[in-house]
Scaffold this active site. Structure first.
Site, mmCIF file in Angstrom:
data_model
loop_
_atom_site.group_PDB
_atom_site.id
_atom_site.type_symbol
_atom_site.label_atom_id
_atom_site.label_comp_id
_atom_site.label_asym_id
_atom_site.label_seq_id
_atom_site.Cartn_x
_atom_site.Cartn_y
_atom_site.Cartn_z
ATOM 1 N N THR A 162 0.811 -1.221 0.000
ATOM 2 C CA THR A 162 0.000 0.000 0.000
ATOM 3 C C THR A 162 0.846 1.273 0.000
ATOM 4 O O THR A 162 0.315 2.369 -0.141
ATOM 5 C CB THR A 162 -0.919 0.031 1.242
ATOM 6 O OG1 THR A 162 -0.093 -0.064 2.400
ATOM 7 C CG2 THR A 162 -1.900 -1.127 1.223
ATOM 8 N N GLY A 163 2.155 1.146 0.165
ATOM 9 C CA GLY A 163 3.020 2.330 0.183
ATOM 10 C C GLY A 163 3.103 2.975 -1.203
ATOM 11 O O GLY A 163 2.589 2.451 -2.185
ATOM 12 N N LYS A 164 3.788 4.120 -1.261
ATOM 13 C CA LYS A 164 3.877 4.872 -2.521
ATOM 14 C C LYS A 164 4.558 4.030 -3.599
ATOM 15 O O LYS A 164 4.021 3.853 -4.697
ATOM 16 C CB LYS A 164 4.682 6.151 -2.246
ATOM 17 C CG LYS A 164 4.635 7.159 -3.375
ATOM 18 C CD LYS A 164 5.351 8.445 -2.961
ATOM 19 C CE LYS A 164 5.992 9.089 -4.170
ATOM 20 N NZ LYS A 164 7.211 9.838 -3.868
ATOM 21 N N GLN A 165 5.746 3.515 -3.282
ATOM 22 C CA GLN A 165 6.467 2.716 -4.274
ATOM 23 C C GLN A 165 5.791 1.361 -4.478
ATOM 24 O O GLN A 165 5.695 0.869 -5.601
ATOM 25 C CB GLN A 165 7.926 2.518 -3.841
ATOM 26 C CG GLN A 165 8.726 3.809 -3.717
ATOM 27 C CD GLN A 165 8.889 4.529 -5.046
ATOM 28 O OE1 GLN A 165 8.646 3.971 -6.111
ATOM 29 N NE2 GLN A 165 9.277 5.789 -4.985
ATOM 30 N N THR B 132 15.281 -3.352 -1.031
ATOM 31 C CA THR B 132 15.751 -2.303 -0.133
ATOM 32 C C THR B 132 17.267 -2.127 -0.168
ATOM 33 O O THR B 132 18.009 -3.094 -0.103
ATOM 34 C CB THR B 132 15.315 -2.636 1.306
ATOM 35 O OG1 THR B 132 13.965 -3.070 1.285
ATOM 36 C CG2 THR B 132 15.476 -1.447 2.225
ATOM 37 N N GLU B 133 17.682 -0.852 -0.251
ATOM 38 C CA GLU B 133 19.096 -0.510 -0.185
ATOM 39 C C GLU B 133 19.379 0.051 1.213
ATOM 40 O O GLU B 133 18.470 0.556 1.861
ATOM 41 C CB GLU B 133 19.409 0.557 -1.248
ATOM 42 C CG GLU B 133 20.883 0.850 -1.406
ATOM 43 C CD GLU B 133 21.139 1.935 -2.458
ATOM 44 O OE1 GLU B 133 20.176 2.485 -3.017
ATOM 45 O OE2 GLU B 133 22.324 2.235 -2.700
ATOM 46 N N GLU C 45 30.568 -5.248 -11.875
ATOM 47 C CA GLU C 45 31.048 -3.968 -11.353
ATOM 48 C C GLU C 45 32.297 -4.234 -10.534
ATOM 49 O O GLU C 45 32.451 -5.334 -9.997
ATOM 50 C CB GLU C 45 30.017 -3.353 -10.399
ATOM 51 C CG GLU C 45 28.906 -2.602 -11.072
ATOM 52 C CD GLU C 45 27.858 -2.136 -10.061
ATOM 53 O OE1 GLU C 45 28.199 -1.934 -8.882
ATOM 54 O OE2 GLU C 45 26.704 -1.983 -10.478
ATOM 55 N N HIS D 220 43.468 -3.587 8.813
ATOM 56 C CA HIS D 220 44.086 -4.617 7.987
ATOM 57 C C HIS D 220 43.160 -5.783 7.734
ATOM 58 O O HIS D 220 43.398 -6.604 6.865
ATOM 59 C CB HIS D 220 45.353 -5.137 8.671
ATOM 60 C CG HIS D 220 46.367 -4.075 8.906
ATOM 61 N ND1 HIS D 220 47.164 -3.594 7.893
ATOM 62 C CD2 HIS D 220 46.687 -3.375 10.008
ATOM 63 C CE1 HIS D 220 47.946 -2.647 8.392
ATOM 64 N NE2 HIS D 220 47.674 -2.496 9.668
#
Lengths: 308, 375
Positions: free
Chosen positions: A16-19, A96-97, A211, A248
């Site tokens: 239900t959230g925006k995203q 999620t980041e 990467e 180290h």
């Protein structure tokens, strides 16, 4: 289970959230079979036509699912992930980041015990052109994704989007896009994704988008050396300066590796064609495919599908 | 984010109950002299978050207040590995019998914490690691539990620690707990010293806080050592943007670290020089206006590539921010767009109608045009 199929049933946590709302609509419009959502405060409601439950465990009891995808901010991510794992999700897609590393490790440990595969964190998700997508990719955009026979593995969502666009432009559709995530501790590695595409009968070649950082590309190289399907790669970060680390212990744990040259050399030694820019990928793929007797048809096949 | 030695000892090792030598934090030679007068023979140590301070001369012994003041004067004038020294730790000098090494670190490849221990502590631990890795013992940890005394005992068994073994085991258990309680990415004691009087104390400590956990470790986060950055990079950090400034002349604005690095790679591939790294992926995609302001404030910039490939980041939102910023700043440098992905139709329309610019279909063409314009 890494490759998304039409029949996979999907749970959206934070629907239900925006995203969550925005991407649920996009996934549904693309054919993704979303069977349930989670929001403890909105249980019993319908959102975007999808029944909402108080927890993943409750959803599993009433609307069983295979894949859970999380639209949950970092502080709550661990609890949501553990809920999906307890519920018995086969695959948990963690978009999620910036989840604290301690929580990420706890999620991986719990998933390992329960037999849940984790994709991410910080992944853009999965796309199977013509079947659906799970996550935050433009899977609904046919300029970018077209059905075909090239499997794409990418740590980055934005770069993966660019690469898919370049392939589609060149008439090379995709069998699957596997976004594995940009975090340093991800559940499904480059190697896991490569294995899945190697075994996938609909995939005839693989594009590996890596990467700098970590040693996943180096690990995958050993496996690629034994593959008959062609693999071509682009590694981002050649022009980026190396980062600095304190203490180290990091060097003791990881040793050398992680830099651009280490990855490129490992992949090239394994027979993987490594290109300098993303736009060189289609030609490199064609050369590899053409060099494979009995497999040249795959390219034609991919083109035909892409045009249809 | 890193803590300097003094902060790590006071706020990480102290609460964990791991002993450290008596010390005082000083900012002037006078303070150092007074500290030495109180403490006795001491070492004067630069408080900078880098491992190179010993070899750089940032750690000196002093027997008298006069010597401590002289050492302080010399060290306060130093810049070590880019960090200007402004604080010193004046610490009691100990009679060291043996130097050990102990650390708990996040093992990213194995996705779990790892406890490291060696009897070959001291400045050359990295050489030991590559030369005789067998001398460093490793114990993978379960993130949800600490380490049991029996496990810690097994880790140090047979290393000839003698009477100190029990104390060392205690410290390892406490160190693992401290790593957990503080959301550390690294907590390292090197050396962990066996002293002539039988005590085991941490002579140095390095601590790195997991950036993502800063929200729930506010007191540790507040203690972080300032990172070395340019004024522009500082402005970026304050705005929540990861901005790194280079010597080049082609400014870069892209979404996501992967695409941003690739844009830099392509600029370099075609003979150009990127002027910055700027990541506006993830939730930062709504900050395009602030981001562009930053890129254009870099005095070296002669042209600008705006490369958007929207997945999560919606290109129409980013393009909206860029258009606003360009209309406000009216930069003299030419801007070259390439826009694809989520929201691209709307984004392209915005750029066309508001700026009168035609986005390049291929990112590489935008890059080539920008390199040419910067030359």
């Amino acid at each position: 289970m890494i490759i998304l199929r039409r029949e996979h049933r999907v749970l959206v946590q934070g629907i239900t959230g925006k995203q969550g709302s925005f991407w649920t609509e996009k996934m549904l419009s693309c054919g993704t079979r979303i069977v349930a959502g989670v929001n403890p405060k909105r249980a019993g409601e319908l959102h975007a036509g999808v029944p909402v439950f108080a927890s993943a465990e409750q959803a599993m009891a009433e609307a069983p699912f295979d894949i859970a995808v999380m639209f949950i901010p970092p502080p709550m991510a661990k609890d949501a992930a553990l809920d999906a794992i307890r519920a018995g999700a086969k695959l948990l897609v963690v978009l999620t980041e910036h989840i604290p590393a301690r929580d990420v490790m706890a999620i991986h440990a719990a998933a390992g015990r329960a037999g849940t595969r984790i994709l991410g964190p910080n992944t853009a998700g999965l796309v199977t052109p013509g079947e659906g997508f799970v996550g935050i990719m433009p899977g609904h955009n046919s300029n970018i994704f077209r059905p075909g026979s090239v499997g794409v593995i990418s740590r980055s969502g934005s770069l993966g989007t660019l690469v898919s666009l370049i392939l589609t432009r060149a008439g090379l559709g995709q069998s699957a896009f596997l976004g594995i995530g940009g975090d340093p501790m991800i559940g499904t590695t480059t190697l896991d994704a490569l294995r899945a595409l190697d075994r996938d009968p609909r995939t005839s070649a693989v594009v590996l988008v890596g990467e700098i950082g970590g040693n996943m590309e180096e690990q995958a190289a050993d496996y690629a050396a034994g593959m008959t399907k062609p693999v071509v790669a682009f590694i981002a970060g050649r022009a980026s300066p190396p980062g600095r680390k304190m203490g180290h212990a990091g060097a003791i744990v990881t040793g050398a590796g992680g830099g651009y040259l280490s990855k490129r050399q490992a992949l090239e030694a394994a027979g993987v064609a490594v290109v300098d820019t993303p736009s060189q990928l289609p030609d490199a793929l064609r050369i590899r495919l053409a060099a494979q007797p009995g497999r040249a048809f795959a390219e034609t096949f991919a083109r035909t599908l892409a045009k249809s | 984010m890193n803590l300097v030695e003094h902060a790590a000892k006071t706020h990480v090792l102290g609460p964990a109950g791991i002993a450290v030598p008596v010390s005082r934090l000083c900012r002037t030679p006078e303070q150092a002299a007074l500290a030495c007068a109180a403490i006795g023979p001491c070492v004067v140590k630069a408080q900078v978050p880098t491992g190179k301070r010993g070899k750089a001369g940032g750690i000196r012994a002093a027997d008298t207040p006069q010597q401590a003041a002289e050492a302080a004067t010399a060290i306060l004038a130093m810049t070590i590995d880019g960090h200007a020294v402004s604080e010193l730790l004046v610490e009691q000098r100990c009679e060291i019998l043996r130097e050990l090494y102990a650390a708990v670190v996040t093992d990213f490849a194995e996705r779990r914490p790892l406890l490291l221990f060696s009897t070959e502590g001291g400045v050359d631990i990295e050489e030991i690691s590559s030369g005789t890795p067998g001398k460093i013992r490793r114990h993978p940890l379960d993130v949800d539990h600490g380490i049991s005394r029996p496990d810690a005992q097994r880790l140090v068994a047979g290393l000839g620690l003698g009477d100190a073994e029990g104390e060392v085991i205690d410290i390892l258990v406490k160190l693992v707990d401290a790593y957990a309680a503080t959301d550390a990415e690294l907590v390292e004691i090197n050396p962990l010293a066996l002293l002539g009087d039988g005590r085991v104390v941490a002579l140095d400590c390095k601590f790195t806080l997991d950036d993502a956990a800063a929200f729930r470790q506010p007191s540790l986060a507040a203690l972080r050592a300032p990172e070395i950055m340019t004024a522009l990079e500082r402005r970026g950090a304050d705005a929540g943007l990861k901005f790194i400034q280079f010597e080049g002349n082609v400014g870069v604005l892209a979404n996501g670290a992967g695409l941003t690095m690739t844009t830099m790679d392509v600029i370099r591939h075609f003979g150009g020089r990127p002027a910055n790294f700027l990541e506006i992926g993830g939730e930062a995609y709504t900050k395009a206006e602030a981001a562009l302001d930053l890129v254009l404030s870099n005095p070296g910039v002669r042209s600008l590539v705006v490369n958007f490939c929207g997945a999560f980041a919606r290109t129409e939102v980013m393009a909206g921010g860029v258009v606003k910023a360009l209309q406000r700043l009216r930069p003299s440098v030419p801007v070259f767009f390439s826009i694809h992905g989520t929201g691209e139709d709307e984004a392209v329309k915005l750029v066309r109608e508001e700026l009168g610019l035609e986005p390049f279909d291929l990112m590489e063409d935008a890059v080539k045009a920008a390199i040419e314009a910067a030359a």
